[in-house]
Design a protein around this motif. Structure first.
Motif, PDB file in Angstrom:
ATOM      1  N   LEU A   1       0.813  -1.211   0.000  1.00 60.88           N
ATOM      2  CA  LEU A   1       0.000   0.000   0.000  1.00 60.88           C
ATOM      3  C   LEU A   1       0.848   1.263   0.000  1.00 60.88           C
ATOM      4  N   ALA A   2       1.939   1.258   0.760  1.00 64.82           N
ATOM      5  CA  ALA A   2       2.816   2.433   0.799  1.00 64.82           C
ATOM      6  C   ALA A   2       3.367   2.733  -0.584  1.00 64.82           C
ATOM      7  N   LEU A   3       3.805   1.710  -1.288  1.00 74.29           N
ATOM      8  CA  LEU A   3       4.355   1.903  -2.630  1.00 74.29           C
ATOM      9  C   LEU A   3       3.265   2.333  -3.606  1.00 74.29           C
ATOM     10  N   GLU A   4       2.099   1.719  -3.481  1.00 74.77           N
ATOM     11  CA  GLU A   4       0.979   2.055  -4.376  1.00 74.77           C
ATOM     12  C   GLU A   4       0.599   3.522  -4.249  1.00 74.77           C
ATOM     13  N   TYR A   5       0.393   3.987  -3.000  1.00 70.67           N
ATOM     14  CA  TYR A   5      -0.019   5.374  -2.789  1.00 70.67           C
ATOM     15  C   TYR A   5       1.116   6.353  -3.081  1.00 70.67           C
ATOM     16  N   ALA A   6       2.347   5.975  -2.749  1.00 65.84           N
ATOM     17  CA  ALA A   6       3.488   6.853  -3.017  1.00 65.84           C
ATOM     18  C   ALA A   6       3.661   7.085  -4.511  1.00 65.84           C
ATOM     19  N   LYS A   7       3.464   6.046  -5.315  1.00 67.88           N
ATOM     20  CA  LYS A   7       3.549   6.194  -6.764  1.00 67.88           C
ATOM     21  C   LYS A   7       2.428   7.091  -7.289  1.00 67.88           C
ATOM     22  N   LEU A   8       1.228   6.884  -6.780  1.00 62.06           N
ATOM     23  CA  LEU A   8       0.099   7.694  -7.215  1.00 62.06           C
ATOM     24  C   LEU A   8       0.325   9.175  -6.926  1.00 62.06           C
ATOM     25  N   LEU A   9       0.943   9.462  -5.768  1.00 62.97           N
ATOM     26  CA  LEU A   9       1.135  10.844  -5.329  1.00 62.97           C
ATOM     27  C   LEU A   9       2.507  11.410  -5.700  1.00 62.97           C
ATOM     28  N   GLY A  10       3.325  10.605  -6.386  1.00 61.09           N
ATOM     29  CA  GLY A  10       4.630  11.084  -6.811  1.00 61.09           C
ATOM     30  C   GLY A  10       5.612  11.287  -5.683  1.00 61.09           C
ATOM     31  N   LEU A  11       5.539  10.437  -4.675  1.00 60.81           N
ATOM     32  CA  LEU A  11       6.412  10.600  -3.507  1.00 60.81           C
ATOM     33  C   LEU A  11       7.400   9.450  -3.344  1.00 60.81           C
ATOM     34  N   GLU A  12       7.349   8.454  -4.235  1.00 58.93           N
ATOM     35  CA  GLU A  12       8.149   7.239  -4.013  1.00 58.93           C
ATOM     36  C   GLU A  12       9.650   7.517  -3.956  1.00 58.93           C
ATOM     37  N   LYS A  13      10.129   8.514  -4.712  1.00 56.94           N
ATOM     38  CA  LYS A  13      11.563   8.797  -4.726  1.00 56.94           C
ATOM     39  C   LYS A  13      12.037   9.518  -3.465  1.00 56.94           C
ATOM     40  N   ASP A  14      11.097  10.025  -2.686  1.00 56.15           N
ATOM     41  CA  ASP A  14      11.453  10.809  -1.499  1.00 56.15           C
ATOM     42  C   ASP A  14      11.222  10.072  -0.187  1.00 56.15           C
ATOM     43  N   LEU A  15      10.740   8.837  -0.243  1.00 53.31           N
ATOM     44  CA  LEU A  15      10.386   8.132   0.984  1.00 53.31           C
ATOM     45  C   LEU A  15      11.586   7.861   1.888  1.00 53.31           C
ATOM     46  N   ASN A  16      12.773   7.754   1.313  1.00 51.04           N
ATOM     47  CA  ASN A  16      13.966   7.497   2.131  1.00 51.04           C
ATOM     48  C   ASN A  16      14.660   8.772   2.601  1.00 51.04           C
ATOM     49  N   SER A  17      14.105   9.919   2.260  1.00 46.41           N
ATOM     50  CA  SER A  17      14.674  11.201   2.697  1.00 46.41           C
ATOM     51  C   SER A  17      14.071  11.615   4.035  1.00 46.41           C
ATOM     52  N   PRO A  18      14.822  12.378   4.851  1.00 44.52           N
ATOM     53  CA  PRO A  18      14.271  12.866   6.122  1.00 44.52           C
ATOM     54  C   PRO A  18      13.065  13.770   5.882  1.00 44.52           C
ATOM     55  N   ILE A  19      12.078  13.657   6.741  1.00 46.69           N
ATOM     56  CA  ILE A  19      10.879  14.489   6.622  1.00 46.69           C
ATOM     57  C   ILE A  19      11.234  15.969   6.767  1.00 46.69           C
ATOM     58  N   SER A  20      12.337  16.264   7.451  1.00 48.59           N
ATOM     59  CA  SER A  20      12.775  17.657   7.615  1.00 48.59           C
ATOM     60  C   SER A  20      13.077  18.321   6.273  1.00 48.59           C
ATOM     61  N   THR A  21      13.326  17.517   5.239  1.00 53.20           N
ATOM     62  CA  THR A  21      13.612  18.077   3.912  1.00 53.20           C
ATOM     63  C   THR A  21      12.350  18.212   3.058  1.00 53.20           C
ATOM     64  N   TYR A  22      11.222  17.775   3.572  1.00 54.33           N
ATOM     65  CA  TYR A  22       9.972  17.793   2.806  1.00 54.33           C
ATOM     66  C   TYR A  22       9.362  19.197   2.781  1.00 54.33           C
ATOM     67  N   SER A  23       8.724  19.524   1.682  1.00 52.65           N
ATOM     68  CA  SER A  23       7.884  20.721   1.616  1.00 52.65           C
ATOM     69  C   SER A  23       6.560  20.436   2.322  1.00 52.65           C
TER      70      SER A  23
END
Length: 245
Positions: A113-135
């Motif tokens: 499910l995490a991969l499915e939703y991350a792909k849909l929302l365009g976030l899969e490439k950022d999942l391994n980055s710290p949340i502190s770097t997120y917009s």
């Protein structure tokens, strides 16, 4: 799925934030909760998900009382706040793992499910980055994924589209439609009336802590736009009788 019965919330200074409101959200509903700033939307939502206590009335989640059995209720709901204030020191994956652990989602299911939703929302490439770097928008996407990853029965959202780009907003709306088609229910606040009008089958308008209109979208609109009905309603000082569902 969600029953709010004669709900009243009074602040410590004596101000009545929400005054004796009632509404019903059923499986298959996308229910919009709209009103001016300070009308009582967020106060109601925080009580629905068990964050705020309240003074009178009942809130039932799938027939379970949020006051008497808060843990049982929280097992079957997901809450998306207006500000995604999450753990900046974790990576996106670590945050999703934390949520999945809390709700006891199997390893196989959470990964799928995490991969499915991350792909849909365009976030899969950022999942391994710290949340502190997120917009802000990326954090909102992560919170949305965490909400749906444990397959709740009821999703409660407070301004879910704030910070999302147009593509992500479209995707979230499609996710919401599929979720209720599969038997879930969504209750959310928004100031984007055009979205509410197109997306939702039911709506309630709240002003000064009172429900001034409630029912199906068609019943509330009465051949007008939702924006026009909203503006006419909030300009009218006397609350109208709620439309019975």
């Amino acid at each position: 799925m969600l029953q709010i019965k004669n709900f009243t919330k009074i602040y410590s200074n004596g101000k009545i934030a929400v005054d004796n409101i009632s509404l019903n959200v059923e499986s298959g509903d996308i229910f919009a909760f709209i009103g001016p700033n300070g009308a009582g939307k967020t106060t109601t939502i925080k009580s629905v998900v068990g964050i705020n206590d309240f003074d009178k009335g009942e809130i039932l989640i799938d027939g379970i009382d949020i006051v008497k059995k808060p843990v049982d209720c929280k097992k079957i709901i997901a809450y998306i706040p207006d500000n995604p204030d999450i753990y900046d020191t974790l990576t996106g994956v670590q945050y999703l793992e934390l949520v999945a652990d809390i709700f006891r989602v199997s390893k196989e299911e959470r990964n799928r499910l995490a991969l499915e939703y991350a792909k849909l929302l365009g976030l899969e490439k950022d999942l391994n980055s710290p949340i502190s770097t997120y917009s802000h928008g990326m954090k909102q996407k992560l919170v949305l994924i965490s909400a749906f990853i444990h397959k709740p029965k009821l999703v409660v959202m407070d301004e879910p589209f704030v910070g999302l780009d147009p593509k992500a907003s479209f995707t979230v709306k499609e996710i919401m439609k599929k979720f209720v088609k599969d038997g879930g229910a969504i209750f959310f606040s928004t100031h984007v009336l055009e979205v509410a009008e197109k997306l939702c089958n039911k709506v309630a308008i709240i002003k000064d802590g009172k429900i001034i209109a409630c029912g199906t979208m068609e019943e509330v609109k009465k051949d007008k736009s939702l924006e026009k009905v909203f503006l006419e309603s909030v300009d009218n000082e006397q609350p109208k009788d709620s439309i019975k569902e």
